[in-house]
Write an enzyme that holds these catalytic residues in place. Structure first.
Site, short mmCIF file in Angstrom:
data_model
loop_
_atom_site.label_atom_id
_atom_site.label_comp_id
_atom_site.label_asym_id
_atom_site.label_seq_id
_atom_site.Cartn_x
_atom_site.Cartn_y
_atom_site.Cartn_z
N PRO A 109 -59.60 73.19 -32.64
CA PRO A 109 -59.07 74.55 -32.71
C PRO A 109 -57.54 74.54 -32.75
CG PRO A 109 -60.72 74.36 -30.97
CD PRO A 109 -60.42 72.97 -31.42
N ASN A 346 -58.37 19.92 -24.32
CA ASN A 346 -58.41 19.47 -22.94
C ASN A 346 -59.82 19.04 -22.53
OD1 ASN A 346 -55.64 19.98 -21.65
ND2 ASN A 346 -56.02 21.91 -22.70
N HIS A 781 -54.50 35.22 -27.59
CA HIS A 781 -54.18 35.53 -26.20
C HIS A 781 -54.05 37.03 -26.00
CE1 HIS A 781 -52.28 31.26 -25.78
NE2 HIS A 781 -53.58 31.25 -25.64
N SER A 810 -38.79 26.10 -36.96
CA SER A 810 -40.21 26.42 -36.86
C SER A 810 -40.86 25.44 -35.90
CB SER A 810 -40.89 26.30 -38.24
OG SER A 810 -40.89 24.94 -38.66
#
Length: 1122
Positions: A109, A346, A781, A810
């Site tokens: 509205p 790891n 991440h 870089s």
């Protein structure tokens, strides 16, 4: 990721449902959604106000500043809305750099109001709490609200009051609106907290005499809080950023990710691109994307994604086949490249994941060759040599060009090869296993003395410890850095000083987190990680294991066996934290492998023990609100938190957290068993291991390294650890691997400028590719997302460069810069490399030696009927999904598991009929009787069932095998039925399967009749059954109850089935009879009845059974003499 944007409709739905305020919120739930498929008649029936009110229409696709872009239709009737939509709905438009199709609109509205009734309010999360921004002028022309707005910080765990809002935010608001606004803002803040929002903006918020109207709204919620908020959220749809389509393949991978303990991510950037990636690790995936973009491949980069967290072979196969399917849908005139990259893992078994990828490559070898795909592979970690070997083999066998590289090659070198910027070297053959790393290089059987524990530079640290960073840079040869370091540029970084505000830590935190005497408690049954820690301790020549105990709430207190070098030791495992803490006062570190759901509670409990000064939290996906509460308490208690979402950290020669540094082969290869002179801090766990590799190859090695974790609010920050390193004498050089998102790196800039950090700092922030993408990409991440210009990797790299840090061009050249800085420190005498001392030998675990293929041992068991190791259960080679798809039924499953055959439909039906007719024969038979007696004695189901089954034999129920053998032998030897009957009588033997106590030739057993009708109708031949029926004619002529009973019938019919169904040779059919397969039918069928009797007795609550005396004949001797 954690913070995810939601649509305006979803955000308003949450607000209207759950806000608690005295302010009158108007137009609740008055919105309608419009797409190209909308039925307008139905829409107006559902929302009749569309026909009577003036309306506003706008796209709901995460588009910012819609009003300025002309994408809001205002004060229209329904026909006007439809006319406004015609040139826009399903049309492509450009917003900033993003091109996308407008396909989802919201109608609400129209609210008539004046300019002075518009306000701006925003709540957003930060590390120290939540900021509430308010401005008394809202709307399209609000301008720079960061500069204009009143700002109020609500610290973590604090509440917002109406008085605070009135006094600090509403100073420019007229008195008649203050009460309404204060109540609404407090209600909004409570809603924000309760539903785990991370960002909530309303502009404009309109306040009239009728109440409050929420006109435009943008919001993000913490998706990791789904397990907390599911009841209120429901199923939330997270729309993609404008300019990027939502692909079904992305949804498929997201679903795999949700069902897996591993991490699987996929974002399609350009499905038409020629450069595709399949990268292991959240940090590594960003580095590869950066390098591709740096080398000019941004327009051809097809996807971003990552797989990590030790996915299974099947999960990796599903992930790989999705990518291969996408990249082989259309051809590219230059062919395509697939980069299968990753850092040094790891704990992920590289060979296992690569075998999944290899399966996918084999399945898609045709399309891959047709589309001229070249594959480049680089990986390291546990069992990586075997992984690279199988990858190389599939290239040779399929003819697909696959170039394979290991840890000797820089991580991103394959990108330059793939894009034609560097030559592809001829690789020498790789070792097939890691065994060569696990043996003492000196070939000396005697364990050497304690390896060096001092830093390589310790002898010269006193005179050089205060060399300023800028002076260090100035001391380098001018030309050595010229080709490596970027030319300085002026980049606007924003007001970075604000980002380095004090964290408010009230408890003093330790500079030294770990030593050779550090003792830890491990929360969680992570035996592999603990054994890795003990092996590291041993190879570092520690006197005692670093793990004192484990806590695992799901078992009672007990001892767990581990290896300490060559001998076995026991470590205590406790059910609760208090016992572990009380019995091990020497512990000062906790390593938490608790799940994302329990990590918060266990960490808060741990911090109640003052002796704990370091906590490592491994879990990924902890809601940010919980993490911030942990950080607050840790600051108060002086506790250093590493994580969440981390692999941990390592201090060579002293201590390592869990799986950090990988397995022993990598520990030895990266010389992590003794300290060097270089300390590092990174966000990524996988990239921390890559830094171990880079630093070991370019310097004298690592002194200490920490991965702070990939969440937006890590427990400790870059600066926390950089300052520790600055104050640690043995460290002469610091390496920081930063990341897009957040402003922590600016604190390092200030530290260098102010002279607080004087040691050389080499720094690179990953995520430089983000500024090149046309739409926002959330990297692996949770914290890797820039919310403003100063949070981009490009801005942070330039700020660090300007401050005096060493910043390469870089990531590709990070190792070169580290080497150059290190060599200068050696040249000026700051670092004096020490003589290498070989570490002690550590035996390889049997299980790992077997995994590497170094040993073989006969298996204790063999099985050929079932395999549960893959993604789904397999019965005799048939996946369980196929079993149900083919509607094989119980008979079909029995055929697979018992006979390793897919039996004909009639055979399956016959088996099921046999089970049905043998299911029960009343409570009086010996098996049922035993079951009932046992059940009434209070025994459990298994005991009662077993007591009944133990009665089965030749006299009861066991006649199937015996009948089959007797009748088969007689028939096969050519005996006539009469000869068979006479021989059995002469030998004094019963004919098994003949005779019944109740049934007779005149009162036939209907069970036999039912089976006989089926067999005669469906079996190809019934020679043995016909023979048995002939025998029955002879025996019933002597006595009417000597009929072929149900046991005998099933026995002989089953022999006919095995011999004539076409699935067995004659020898196989006879073998199944010989080994007792047919008795199994009776055992399986009758078990159903015995269980029924057990349940019946329990349901009837029958008491202990005692046999009545009058039913026992007591026959005792009348006289006994001594």
């Amino acid at each position: 990721m954690s913070a995810k944007a939601i649509s305006e409709q979803t955000g308003k739905e949450f607000l209207y449902k759950y806000i608690c305020t005295t302010a009158a919120v108007q137009n609740r739930f008055r919105y309608a959604n419009v797409t190209s498929e909308t039925d307008w008649d139905r829409l107006t029936q559902e929302h009749p106000w569309l026909l009577t009110e003036r309306l506003v229409v706008k796209p709901d696709q995460l588009i910012k500043r819609r009003g300025k872009l002309g994408l809001v239709g205002i004060n229209l009737d329904l026909q006007g809305v439809q006319d406004w939509l015609k040139p826009r709905l399903m049309r492509e438009t450009t917003v900033a750099k993003a091109k996308g199709v407008l396909k989802n609109f919201l109608i609400e509205p129209f609210v008539a109001h004046t300019q002075n009734e518009e306000f701006y309010v925003c709540i957003y999360a930060s590390r120290e709490g939540d900021y509430v921004l308010f401005h008394h002028e809202g709307g399209v022309e609000v301008g720079d609200v960061d500069a204009k707005a009143q700002r109020l910080l609500v610290a973590v765990d604090n509440k917002l009051s109406e008085d605070q809002v009135t006094e600090q935010l509403l100073t420019h608001v007229s008195d008649d609106k203050k009460e309404v606004l204060a109540s609404f803002i407090v209600g909004l803040f409570n809603l924000y907290e309760d539903l785990y929002f991370t960002y909530l903006e309303i502009n404009p918020l309109v306040v009239t005499q009728d109440g409050v109207y929420v006109l435009d709204m943008a919001a993000k919620i913490d998706a990791t809080a789904d397990y907390i908020c599911k009841a209120k959220w429901g199923d939330v749809d997270f729309p993609p950023p404008f300019g990027r389509e939502a692909y079904p393949e992305e949804a498929y991978i997201a679903d795999l990710d949700a069902k897996s303990g591993a991490s699987l991510k996929l974002t399609l950037l350009n499905p038409h691109g020629r450069i595709w990636t399949m990268v292991a690790g959240g940090g590594a995936s960003v580095v590869y994307s950066d390098t591709i973009c740096d080398l000019g491949g941004v327009d051809e980069l097809a996807n971003y994604g990552e797989y990590s967290g030790a996915p299974s072979e099947q999960q990796t196969y599903d992930y790989a086949k999705t990518i291969l399917s996408l990249m082989t849908r259309e051809k590219h005139h230059q062919g395509k490249v697939l980069i299968i990259g990753g850092s040094i893992a790891n704990f992920t078994n590289v060979a296992a994941t690569f075998k999944g990828i290899v399966r996918a490559i084999r399945d898609y070898q045709g399309p891959l060759k047709e589309h001229e795909v070249t594959i480049f592979v680089r990986r390291g970690g546990p069992n990586y040599q075997e992984g690279l070997r199988v990858m190389g083999e599939v290239g040779k066998t399929t003819g697909i060009p696959i170039h394979v590289f290991g840890t000797e090659t820089h991580m991103t070198a394959i990108v330059g090869m793939a894009l034609g910027h560097r030559p592809i070297p001829n690789q020498p053959p790789m070792d097939a296993h890691t065994a060569n790393f696990l043996l003492n290089a000196s070939n000396n059987a005697v364990t050497p003395a304690t390896t060096r524990t001092a830093s390589f530079s310790e002898g010269h640290m006193a005179t050089n410890d205060a060399t300023p960073a800028k002076k260090s840079k100035a001391g380098l040869p001018a030309d050595s850095l010229h080709s490596i370091l970027w030319p300085l540029k002026n980049v606007v970084t924003g007001d970075w000083k604000e980002a380095q505000a004090s964290s408010g830590c009230s408890g003093a935190k330790a500079t030294t987190l770990f030593s050779r005497h550090t003792k830890a408690i491990v929360w969680g049954m992570q035996t592999r990680a603990v054994q890795g820690m003990l092996d590291f301790d041993y190879v570092c020549s520690r006197d005692e294991p670093s793990v004192a105990a484990m806590v695992y709430p799901f078992t009672g207190d007990h001892k767990q066996k581990f290896y300490w070098g060559h001998k076995e030791i026991l470590l205590p495992v406790y059910k609760n934290m208090a016992d572990a803490m009380n019995k091990h006062p020497e512990v000062d570190v906790l390593i938490s492998f608790a799940s994302l759901r329990s990590a918060f509670d266990s960490t808060m409990e741990t911090m109640q023990y003052p002796k704990i000064h370091t906590i490592a939290i491994i879990a990924e996906g902890i809601p940010e609100a919980q993490t911030r509460k942990m950080i607050k308490l840790a600051d108060e208690k002086g506790v250093t938190i590493i994580g969440p979402a981390t692999v941990g950290g390592i201090k060579p020669g002293c201590f390592k957290i869990g799986n950090t540094g990988g397995m022993l082969d990598n520990i030895l290869a990266s010389k992590l068993y003794r300290p060097g002179s270089v300390a590092y801090v990174s966000r990524s766990g996988g990239m921390s291991n890559e830094l171990n590799n880079i630093i070991s190859r370019t310097t004298d090695g690592v002194y200490e390294g920490v991965a702070i974790g990939g969440d937006r609010y890590p427990g400790s920050t870059f600066m926390d650890h950089v300052l520790r390193y600055q104050d640690t004498p043995g460290i002469q050089m610091i390496v920081v691997l930063g990341e897009i998102g957040g402003t922590e790196e600016y604190k390092i800039c200030q530290g260098i400028r102010e002279g607080r950090i004087t040691k050389p700092v080499v720094c690179w922030c990953i995520g430089t590719c983000a500024t090149m993408f046309s739409s926002e990409v959330q990297f692996g991440h949770a914290g890797a997302c820039a919310n403003q210009a100063s949070e981009t990797a490009v801005a942070k790299n330039q700020a660090l460069r300007d401050a005096g840090a060493y910043v390469p061009k870089s990531f590709d050249e990070l190792g070169d810069v580290i080497r150059t800085v290190y060599e200068e420190l050696v040249a000026n005498g700051t670092i004096v490399p020490a003589r290498e001392v070989p570490p002690p030998t550590v035996p390889m675990d049997y299980s790992w030696a077997r995994e590497l293929g170094l040993i073989r041992k006969p298996a204790s068991f063999m099985t050929s009927i079932c395999d549960e190791r893959g993604q789904e259960l397999i019965y005799a080679g048939m996946p369980i999904t196929e079993v149900f798809k083919e509607e094989m039924g119980l008979g079909g499953v029995l055929g697979l598991l018992w006979f390793q055959r897919r039996l004909p439909r009639y055979a399956c039906q016959f088996i099921e009929m046999c089970l049905m007719v043998t299911a029960d024969h009343g409570p009086a038979v010996s098996g049922a009787h035993n079951t009932i007696v046992c059940a009434r004695a209070g025994k459990d189901l298994i005991s009662s069932l077993t007591s009944g089954l133990l009665t089965i034999g030749d006299r009861f129920g066991g006649a199937l095998d015996a009948a089959a053998k007797q009748f088969s032998k007689a028939f096969d030897s050519g005996m006539l039925p009469m000869e068979f009957v006479n021989k059995m009588k002469k030998d004094g033997k019963l004919i098994m399967g003949i005779g019944h106590r109740v049934k007779s030739i005149n009162n036939p057993d209907m069970r036999v009749q039912i089976l006989k009708d089926f067999v005669k109708q469906h079996f190809p031949a019934t020679q043995l059954l016909d023979y048995a029926l002939d025998v029955e004619k002879i025996t019933t002529s002597k006595k009417p109850n000597l009929i072929l009973n149900v046991d005998g019938f099933i026995g002989v019919a089953f022999v006919d089935l095995l011999r004539t169904c076409g699935g067995f040779t004659r020898d196989e059919a006879d073998e199944f009879v010989e080994i007792g397969a047919l008795n199994g039918i009776f055992v399986l069928g009758r078990s159903m009845g015995f269980i029924g009797h057990y349940l019946d007795q329990k349901r009837l609550k029958q008491g202990l059974y005692r046999h009545p005396w009058d039913d026992i004949s007591y026959v005792l001797p009348e006289h006994m003499s001594m």
